[in-house]
Structure formats: C-alpha cells, structure tokens
Enzyme design. Structure first.
Site, PDB file in Angstrom:
ATOM      1  N   GLY A 206      22.292 -32.337 -36.494  1.00  0.00           N
ATOM      2  CA  GLY A 206      21.992 -30.722 -37.422  1.00  0.00           C
ATOM      3  C   GLY A 206      21.763 -30.797 -38.095  1.00  0.00           C
ATOM      4  O   GLY A 206      22.798 -30.991 -38.544  1.00  0.00           O
TER       5      GLY A 206
ATOM      6  N   GLU B  75      28.829 -36.877 -35.336  1.00  0.00           N
ATOM      7  CA  GLU B  75      28.851 -37.663 -34.784  1.00  0.00           C
ATOM      8  C   GLU B  75      27.986 -39.102 -33.724  1.00  0.00           C
ATOM      9  O   GLU B  75      28.170 -39.971 -33.975  1.00  0.00           O
ATOM     10  CB  GLU B  75      29.348 -37.001 -33.399  1.00  0.00           C
ATOM     11  CG  GLU B  75      30.661 -37.989 -32.173  1.00  0.00           C
ATOM     12  CD  GLU B  75      30.971 -36.778 -31.117  1.00  0.00           C
ATOM     13  OE1 GLU B  75      30.772 -38.047 -29.759  1.00  0.00           O
ATOM     14  OE2 GLU B  75      29.945 -35.780 -31.084  1.00  0.00           O
TER      15      GLU B  75
ATOM     16  N   ASP C 104      30.737 -27.769 -37.347  1.00  0.00           N
ATOM     17  CA  ASP C 104      32.218 -27.965 -36.112  1.00  0.00           C
ATOM     18  C   ASP C 104      33.237 -28.602 -36.723  1.00  0.00           C
ATOM     19  O   ASP C 104      34.021 -28.068 -35.683  1.00  0.00           O
ATOM     20  CB  ASP C 104      31.968 -29.054 -34.993  1.00  0.00           C
ATOM     21  CG  ASP C 104      30.250 -28.127 -34.434  1.00  0.00           C
ATOM     22  OD1 ASP C 104      30.338 -26.693 -34.276  1.00  0.00           O
ATOM     23  OD2 ASP C 104      29.889 -29.306 -33.445  1.00  0.00           O
TER      24      ASP C 104
ATOM     25  N   ARG D  24      30.801 -26.895 -29.763  1.00  0.00           N
ATOM     26  CA  ARG D  24      30.843 -27.468 -28.256  1.00  0.00           C
ATOM     27  C   ARG D  24      31.858 -27.800 -27.242  1.00  0.00           C
ATOM     28  O   ARG D  24      32.043 -27.371 -26.683  1.00  0.00           O
ATOM     29  CB  ARG D  24      29.323 -28.170 -27.958  1.00  0.00           C
ATOM     30  CG  ARG D  24      29.273 -29.941 -27.402  1.00  0.00           C
ATOM     31  CD  ARG D  24      27.971 -30.424 -27.005  1.00  0.00           C
ATOM     32  NE  ARG D  24      27.202 -30.015 -27.660  1.00  0.00           N
ATOM     33  CZ  ARG D  24      26.086 -29.988 -26.867  1.00  0.00           C
ATOM     34  NH1 ARG D  24      26.707 -29.622 -25.342  1.00  0.00           N
ATOM     35  NH2 ARG D  24      25.140 -29.198 -26.697  1.00  0.00           N
TER      36      ARG D  24
ATOM     37  N   GLU E 142      30.450 -21.461 -28.410  1.00  0.00           N
ATOM     38  CA  GLU E 142      29.662 -21.448 -26.961  1.00  0.00           C
ATOM     39  C   GLU E 142      30.084 -22.228 -25.939  1.00  0.00           C
ATOM     40  O   GLU E 142      29.655 -22.095 -24.596  1.00  0.00           O
ATOM     41  CB  GLU E 142      28.276 -22.216 -27.669  1.00  0.00           C
ATOM     42  CG  GLU E 142      28.591 -23.531 -28.352  1.00  0.00           C
ATOM     43  CD  GLU E 142      27.422 -24.135 -29.230  1.00  0.00           C
ATOM     44  OE1 GLU E 142      26.716 -23.730 -28.784  1.00  0.00           O
ATOM     45  OE2 GLU E 142      27.795 -25.082 -30.220  1.00  0.00           O
TER      46      GLU E 142
ATOM     47  N   GLN F  86      24.119 -19.589 -38.539  1.00  0.00           N
ATOM     48  CA  GLN F  86      25.631 -20.571 -39.093  1.00  0.00           C
ATOM     49  C   GLN F  86      25.485 -21.511 -40.013  1.00  0.00           C
ATOM     50  O   GLN F  86      26.520 -22.211 -40.003  1.00  0.00           O
ATOM     51  CB  GLN F  86      26.779 -20.460 -37.830  1.00  0.00           C
ATOM     52  CG  GLN F  86      27.215 -19.112 -37.142  1.00  0.00           C
ATOM     53  CD  GLN F  86      27.858 -20.175 -35.847  1.00  0.00           C
ATOM     54  OE1 GLN F  86      29.081 -19.888 -35.772  1.00  0.00           O
ATOM     55  NE2 GLN F  86      26.870 -20.100 -35.196  1.00  0.00           N
ATOM     56  N   ARG F  87      24.044 -21.835 -40.016  1.00  0.00           N
ATOM     57  CA  ARG F  87      23.619 -23.341 -40.338  1.00  0.00           C
ATOM     58  C   ARG F  87      23.157 -23.000 -41.154  1.00  0.00           C
ATOM     59  O   ARG F  87      22.448 -23.886 -42.571  1.00  0.00           O
ATOM     60  CB  ARG F  87      22.750 -23.863 -39.055  1.00  0.00           C
ATOM     61  CG  ARG F  87      23.541 -25.021 -37.630  1.00  0.00           C
ATOM     62  CD  ARG F  87      22.536 -25.909 -37.425  1.00  0.00           C
ATOM     63  NE  ARG F  87      23.115 -26.701 -36.364  1.00  0.00           N
ATOM     64  CZ  ARG F  87      23.853 -27.252 -36.127  1.00  0.00           C
ATOM     65  NH1 ARG F  87      24.256 -27.987 -37.600  1.00  0.00           N
ATOM     66  NH2 ARG F  87      24.643 -27.781 -34.908  1.00  0.00           N
TER      67      ARG F  87
END
Length: 341
Positions: free
Chosen positions: A10, A103, A127, A171, A221, A273-274
């Site tokens: 992302g 990740e 995140d 997440r 979320e 948010q991105r």
C-alpha cells in the site's frame, strides 16, 4: 554501481522522499546509476523499469504516493518467480536492490537476501506495525488526517445528537486508532489487540450523552467484539493471504442503535488516510531513511533495514522487521482508558 529501487504494498505518504534521498545521495556522493522498478515486485519480476535521475526526484518532496507505482505482487508465490527476478536483474546489470515496503514487501526482500541477493530494506507502513523501528513514515500523516476528520465530526455529532463512529485503518495493530482517538478526544478507542464489549461501549455512549456531549468512537478496521469475529468484506484473499476488511464500524453502529435507541452513523476514512502530501515529520524521517539506505548499500552492509531508534537512524537485520508485528501494548491502551465514557 547500478542500483534498483522499488516501492511495494500500500502507498504511504513519504515514499517519494525516500526515493529522493536514495537517488540524490547515490548520484551526488557515489556516482551511482539507478533503475526504478515499476509497481513493486512486479517490476523486477517482469522487467518493468523507468529511469530515475536527479531531475526525476528534484521536486517530489511534497508529493504523496510513489512515482514508481506499487502493487501487492508476491514473487514467492509465482512459479520460478525468484529465478525470473534474478534473470532480469542480470539482464539490466543491476548490482543491488533497495526495497521500500511493509511486512509483505520486506518479507520477500528477506527471502531474496537469504538467496544471496544484495538487498537493503526501508520500512514503510501507515499502520506503524513493523518491529525494530520506533516509527515508520506515513504513520504521522495518517494520524493527522484521522484527527482532522475527528475534529470535524465533533460538530456534526453535537448538532444532530448522534453517536458517530470513525473507522480507521489497522488490520492487526491499533496504533492509528490509539493516537488519533487520544488526540481527537474520542469517547472510546477500539483496537484489534483488545476485544471489546458492545455493552460497555453502549454504557460509554449513554454516559457521554448524559454529559450533553455527543460521543465519537474511534475503531480500527480489525477490531473484534468479545462475542464475534473480525468483520470482512468477503472471503477473497490477496497474493499475501490477507482478507479484505470492511464493515466493523457499520456493524457497531447497528448495535448501538439497537441497544441504546440513539442514532448512530459511521465514517470510514479508508484510503483517505494514505493520500495527499506527507507531514513534515514524515518527510524528514523518510528522507533520512533514504540517505542511510544508500549509505548502507555503498558500504556493502547487505541484508539490513534502516530503522528509527530514538532520534537516530540505525541498521538492523532485515529479518527482524517481519519476525513479529509490533502491536499496541496493554499498558499503552490502558493510558487512554481514563478518558473513555
């Protein structure tokens, strides 16, 4: 040396600042040449490239997104994927690779390093859940965007005497929810690390209405009710095996209306948010990461990731970033509980 650079997963505000730092120092200080791989791991997998020169990076410090493009391509899951990457790197005379990602992207980079690829990693995730770095760029921007939304929603909640639920990204880790909820004066904050009681949330909602203030609930979320499961959009998985999350905010709004009789609405911030320009903090952090990443490559310190420890940029083993997620500790969450209700 001819260095490849890619951005995977992302997008996050600050990606272009990393690219700018890597390329500017790599060319001016070390006389390196750069190959930009398009769309994450899809680039080296399929040989998709673009030039990255000083002119290309000179004015991208305030741009969100990534000039290289991104994707969630996982070459490990593709037949002969690693061999194809190795073949394309040789064809393009690429000596080393700088991988900027979270990740999944860094997990692939770690496996490639284990196969003797010359790789340097740069941590990226809004995140803030990568281990062995205090912060990742993009997180500060995401939190500031969420706080602005919460601040604006307070007035709507008050005007209409509604409970408003703000669903933010997260997440498995609730860092965005925790920071934005605390800064935005939320009635309560619900994170994936701690299952929540719907009845307790309704108590906090009733308590806030009694004090003549409309409640704002910030929920990640991936938050999970005590008697239930994670709410997902459907059962399809991406190439890294992740389900698509969606709907916990709407589900909670329905529960609040049913149990309290109060009107409840949900705002899902999602990809907002991105997007957009990175904050000054993220611009500086990402730039410093880029500068240190190309220095590590110049020194041949392969298999490392640049990381923030305190105020210093250090190098840590690439594998240490993805061995386990950095979750919100219980004591950090409990700090915020004094404001609930």
């Amino acid at each position: 040396m001819r260095v490849g650079i890619l951005t995977g997963g992302g997008d996050a505000p600050g990606l272009n600042n990393v690219i700018r730092g890597v390329v500017t120092k790599g060319i001016n200080a070390y006389k390196y040449e750069f190959v930009g791989f398009k769309d994450g791991w899809k680039g080296p997998l399929e040989g998709l490239t673009r030039p990255v020169t000083l002119a290309d990076v000179a004015h991208i410090n305030d741009e969100g997104g990534t000039i290289l493009g991104s994707s969630r391509t996982n070459p490990i899951k593709i037949e002969n994927g690693v061999a194809r990457i190795e073949e394309n790197l040789k064809k393009l005379n690429v000596d080393a690779l700088i991988a900027i990602g979270g990740e999944d992207t860094l997990g692939v980079a770690t496996q490639l390093h284990q196969k003797n690829f010359k790789v340097i990693g740069v941590p990226k995730t809004i995140d803030n859940d990568l281990s062995n770095t205090d912060y990742t760029f993009g997180f500060d921007t995401a939190v500031n965007i969420a706080v602005e939304a919460i601040d604006r929603l307070h007035t709507t909640a008050e005007s209409h005497h509604r409970a408003l639920i703000v669903e933010v990204m997260g997440r498995h880790a609730g860092w965005i929810a925790l920071h934005s909820g605390l800064a935005g004066g939320a009635t309560c904050i619900l994170i994936p690390e701690q299952k929540f009681s719907v009845d307790k949330v309704c108590e906090w909602v009733e308590s806030r209405f009694k004090s003549h203030y409309a409640p704002i609930i910030v929920i990640a979320e991936g938050a999970i009710p005590q008697e239930g499961d994670m709410v997902t959009k459907d059962q399809t998985l991406d190439s890294f095996g992740h389900v698509k999350l969606s709907g916990i905010g709407d589900w909670l709004a329905g529960q609040i209306e049913e149990k309290t009789g109060k009107e409840a609405r949900t705002s899902v911030l999602g990809h907002i948010q991105r997007g957009g320009s990175p904050t000054a903090f993220d611009r500086v952090l990402a730039t410093r990461f880029g500068l240190q990443a190309i220095t590590a490559a110049h020194e041949g310190d392969w298999g490392k990731m640049v990381a923030l420890h305190g105020t210093d940029i250090v190098r840590v083993p690439l594998a240490s970033a993805t061995e386990q997620l950095k979750l919100v500790p219980l004591e950090r969450y409990k700090e915020s509980e004094i404001f609930f209700g």
